[in-house]
Design a protein around this motif. Structure first.
Motif, PDB file in Angstrom:
ATOM      1  N   SER A 154      -3.023   8.627   7.528  1.00  0.00           N
ATOM      2  CA  SER A 154      -3.451   7.521   6.654  1.00  0.00           C
ATOM      3  C   SER A 154      -2.702   6.246   6.990  1.00  0.00           C
ATOM      4  O   SER A 154      -3.268   5.153   6.968  1.00  0.00           O
ATOM      5  N   ALA A 174      -7.123   2.622  -4.690  1.00  0.00           N
ATOM      6  CA  ALA A 174      -8.017   2.543  -3.525  1.00  0.00           C
ATOM      7  C   ALA A 174      -7.464   3.398  -2.404  1.00  0.00           C
ATOM      8  O   ALA A 174      -6.248   3.567  -2.287  1.00  0.00           O
ATOM      9  N   ILE A 224       0.854  -1.192   0.000  1.00  0.00           N
ATOM     10  CA  ILE A 224       0.000   0.000   0.000  1.00  0.00           C
ATOM     11  C   ILE A 224       0.887   1.238   0.000  1.00  0.00           C
ATOM     12  O   ILE A 224       1.721   1.402   0.890  1.00  0.00           O
ATOM     13  N   ARG A 267       0.111   6.875 -10.020  1.00  0.00           N
ATOM     14  CA  ARG A 267       1.092   5.965  -9.404  1.00  0.00           C
ATOM     15  C   ARG A 267       0.747   4.516  -9.723  1.00  0.00           C
ATOM     16  O   ARG A 267       1.620   3.686  -9.946  1.00  0.00           O
ATOM     17  N   ARG A 285       8.573   5.724  -3.815  1.00  0.00           N
ATOM     18  CA  ARG A 285       9.849   5.053  -4.119  1.00  0.00           C
ATOM     19  C   ARG A 285      10.043   3.802  -3.279  1.00  0.00           C
ATOM     20  O   ARG A 285      10.438   2.748  -3.776  1.00  0.00           O
ATOM     21  N   PHE A 286       9.741   3.923  -1.973  1.00  0.00           N
ATOM     22  CA  PHE A 286       9.938   2.793  -1.063  1.00  0.00           C
ATOM     23  C   PHE A 286       9.006   1.631  -1.423  1.00  0.00           C
ATOM     24  O   PHE A 286       9.449   0.499  -1.609  1.00  0.00           O
ATOM     25  N   GLY A 287       7.715   1.940  -1.555  1.00  0.00           N
ATOM     26  CA  GLY A 287       6.732   0.894  -1.856  1.00  0.00           C
ATOM     27  C   GLY A 287       7.033   0.183  -3.172  1.00  0.00           C
ATOM     28  O   GLY A 287       6.984  -1.045  -3.250  1.00  0.00           O
ATOM     29  N   THR A 346      -7.764   3.848   3.828  1.00  0.00           N
ATOM     30  CA  THR A 346      -8.327   4.249   5.130  1.00  0.00           C
ATOM     31  C   THR A 346      -9.831   3.980   5.139  1.00  0.00           C
ATOM     32  O   THR A 346     -10.502   4.201   6.120  1.00  0.00           O
ATOM     33  N   ASP A 384      -2.700   2.108  -4.411  1.00  0.00           N
ATOM     34  CA  ASP A 384      -2.440   3.522  -4.124  1.00  0.00           C
ATOM     35  C   ASP A 384      -3.724   4.300  -4.420  1.00  0.00           C
ATOM     36  O   ASP A 384      -4.511   3.907  -5.285  1.00  0.00           O
ATOM     37  N   CYS A 385      -3.904   5.422  -3.707  1.00  0.00           N
ATOM     38  CA  CYS A 385      -5.099   6.223  -3.973  1.00  0.00           C
ATOM     39  C   CYS A 385      -4.869   7.150  -5.172  1.00  0.00           C
ATOM     40  O   CYS A 385      -5.807   7.755  -5.684  1.00  0.00           O
ATOM     41  N   ASN A 386      -3.628   7.213  -5.620  1.00  0.00           N
ATOM     42  CA  ASN A 386      -3.292   8.083  -6.749  1.00  0.00           C
ATOM     43  C   ASN A 386      -3.227   7.252  -8.042  1.00  0.00           C
ATOM     44  O   ASN A 386      -2.378   6.363  -8.185  1.00  0.00           O
ATOM     45  N   GLY A 409       3.861   7.279   2.730  1.00  0.00           N
ATOM     46  CA  GLY A 409       4.960   8.142   3.126  1.00  0.00           C
ATOM     47  C   GLY A 409       4.598   9.182   4.159  1.00  0.00           C
ATOM     48  O   GLY A 409       4.507   8.883   5.364  1.00  0.00           O
ATOM     49  N   ASN A 410       4.361  10.402   3.728  1.00  0.00           N
ATOM     50  CA  ASN A 410       4.250  11.516   4.669  1.00  0.00           C
ATOM     51  C   ASN A 410       2.903  11.634   5.384  1.00  0.00           C
ATOM     52  O   ASN A 410       2.807  12.316   6.380  1.00  0.00           O
ATOM     53  N   ALA A 418       3.414   1.246   2.929  1.00  0.00           N
ATOM     54  CA  ALA A 418       4.534   2.116   2.542  1.00  0.00           C
ATOM     55  C   ALA A 418       4.038   3.533   2.281  1.00  0.00           C
ATOM     56  O   ALA A 418       4.559   4.232   1.422  1.00  0.00           O
ATOM     57  N   LYS A 441       6.074   1.317   7.317  1.00  0.00           N
ATOM     58  CA  LYS A 441       7.192   2.259   7.283  1.00  0.00           C
ATOM     59  C   LYS A 441       6.867   3.429   8.227  1.00  0.00           C
ATOM     60  O   LYS A 441       5.769   3.974   8.175  1.00  0.00           O
TER      61      LYS A 441
HETATM   62  P1  ADP Z   1       8.237   7.670  -0.814  1.00  0.00           P
HETATM   63  O1  ADP Z   1       8.974   8.585   0.136  1.00  0.00           O
HETATM   64  O2  ADP Z   1       8.493   6.193  -0.526  1.00  0.00           O
HETATM   65  O3  ADP Z   1       8.432   7.992  -2.275  1.00  0.00           O
HETATM   66  P2  ADP Z   1       5.572   8.850  -0.948  1.00  0.00           P
HETATM   67  O4  ADP Z   1       5.111   9.673   0.219  1.00  0.00           O
HETATM   68  O5  ADP Z   1       5.959   9.570  -2.198  1.00  0.00           O
HETATM   69  O6  ADP Z   1       6.697   7.857  -0.425  1.00  0.00           O
HETATM   70  O7  ADP Z   1       4.478   7.792  -1.360  1.00  0.00           O
HETATM   71  C1  ADP Z   1       3.461   7.360  -0.579  1.00  0.00           C
HETATM   72  C2  ADP Z   1       2.322   6.867  -1.443  1.00  0.00           C
HETATM   73  O8  ADP Z   1       1.246   6.508  -0.573  1.00  0.00           O
HETATM   74  C3  ADP Z   1       1.773   7.933  -2.389  1.00  0.00           C
HETATM   75  O9  ADP Z   1       1.807   7.442  -3.723  1.00  0.00           O
HETATM   76  C4  ADP Z   1       0.341   8.172  -1.896  1.00  0.00           C
HETATM   77  O10 ADP Z   1      -0.560   8.403  -2.963  1.00  0.00           O
HETATM   78  C5  ADP Z   1       0.039   6.851  -1.183  1.00  0.00           C
HETATM   79  N1  ADP Z   1      -1.015   7.013  -0.186  1.00  0.00           N
HETATM   80  C6  ADP Z   1      -1.131   7.987   0.751  1.00  0.00           C
HETATM   81  N2  ADP Z   1      -2.262   7.831   1.453  1.00  0.00           N
HETATM   82  C7  ADP Z   1      -2.895   6.735   0.944  1.00  0.00           C
HETATM   83  C8  ADP Z   1      -4.122   6.044   1.250  1.00  0.00           C
HETATM   84  N3  ADP Z   1      -4.922   6.478   2.223  1.00  0.00           N
HETATM   85  N4  ADP Z   1      -4.460   4.969   0.524  1.00  0.00           N
HETATM   86  C9  ADP Z   1      -3.652   4.534  -0.481  1.00  0.00           C
HETATM   87  N5  ADP Z   1      -2.493   5.127  -0.811  1.00  0.00           N
HETATM   88  C10 ADP Z   1      -2.097   6.202  -0.105  1.00  0.00           C
END
Ligand code: ADP
Length: 218
Positions: free
Chosen positions: A81, A52, A9, A38, A13-15, A55, A33-35, A76-77, A74, A100
């Motif tokens: 979530s 998806a 999820i 990606r 980069r990490f995921g 959360t 991923d919700c995006n 990130g910030n 995975a 993570k």
């Molecule tokens: P990295 O530092 O590993 O590159 P990112 O913060 O860029 O991490 O990536 C985190 C990913 O998690 C993003 O692509 C974001 O769209 C996804 N993400 C964040 N919240 C959710 C969520 N609620 N459901 C699914 N994916 C999520």
């Protein structure tokens, strides 16, 4: 090999690097991923990828998240979530949830809500780089406890073309050789007659101080 079902999820980069490695090793990997962008970008590196928001309980149910052997969070910030996702996964009874953490506080919350393994990528990578600088012959290591490690050490030239018996590593350095890696092949539990060649890697177990001394031999 047992084929496992993994879900990753968060396809940053990490995921993506976790997902790609697992997929290349022959396992089934679902990327989530919700995006949408990606998800489209990762499609060639995983078995399947879906858009998806993890959360949302409904989204996790329709994915069938309970059926996965292991789920890697995975995200990130977005700490909120990440925490909510881990909580739902544990409520759904997912056996192994790896998450993570951004830092100590995030990690503590993840631990409290039942994450099975918490990863601190920046901190762990920093420690790896420092360890590598301190012991240039050490190529890889596994921490068994605060005191003991298993390390993969490139043999110093002074040890080449000698048998393990001659080298007497356990008596001299207080570490034990459990395997030799030679041109990608592994010799497990080598006998004392085994000759060590230039370029061999020794997999050794011992306490950290003894290993540090051993991996600094010229
Ligand atoms: P990295 O530092 O590993 O590159 P990112 O913060 O860029 O991490 O990536 C985190 C990913 O998690 C993003 O692509 C974001 O769209 C996804 N993400 C964040 N919240 C959710 C969520 N609620 N459901 C699914 N994916 C999520």
């Amino acid at each position: 090999m047992v084929k496992r079902q993994y879900a990753v999820i968060g396809l940053g980069r990490f995921g993506v690097s976790v997902a790609r490695k697992l997929y290349e090793a022959g396992h089934d990997v679902l990327g989530i991923d919700c995006n949408e962008e990606r998800v489209e970008d990762v499609e060639i590196a995983v078995t399947h990828a879906v858009v998806a928001d993890t959360t949302e309980e409904k989204a996790l149910i329709s994915i069938g998240i309970r059926n996965f052997d292991c789920v890697i969070v995975a995200i990130g910030n977005d700490m909120q979530s990440s925490i909510l996702t881990v909580m739902l996964l544990k409520e759904f009874g997912v056996k192994k949830v790896i998450a993570k953490a951004l830092g100590k506080h995030h990690g503590r919350v993840l631990e409290k809500i039942g994450a099975d393994w918490i990863i601190y990528p920046e901190r762990d990578m920093g420690e790896r780089v420092a360890n590598q600088l301190l012991s240039p012959n050490m190529l890889n290591y596994i921490e068994l406890s605060k005191e003991f490690n298993i390390e993969e050490i490139l043999i110093p030239l002074s040890m080449a073309e000698k048998s393990l018996r001659e080298l007497d590593i356990r008596a001299k350095y207080n570490v034990s050789v459990i395997a030799i890696v030679r041109e990608g092949e592994i010799i497990v539990s080598p006998s004392s007659d085994q000759i060590i060649h230039k370029g061999d890697l020794l997999v050794v177990i011992g306490n950290r101080e003894d290993l540090a001394e051993f991996s600094n031999i010229e």
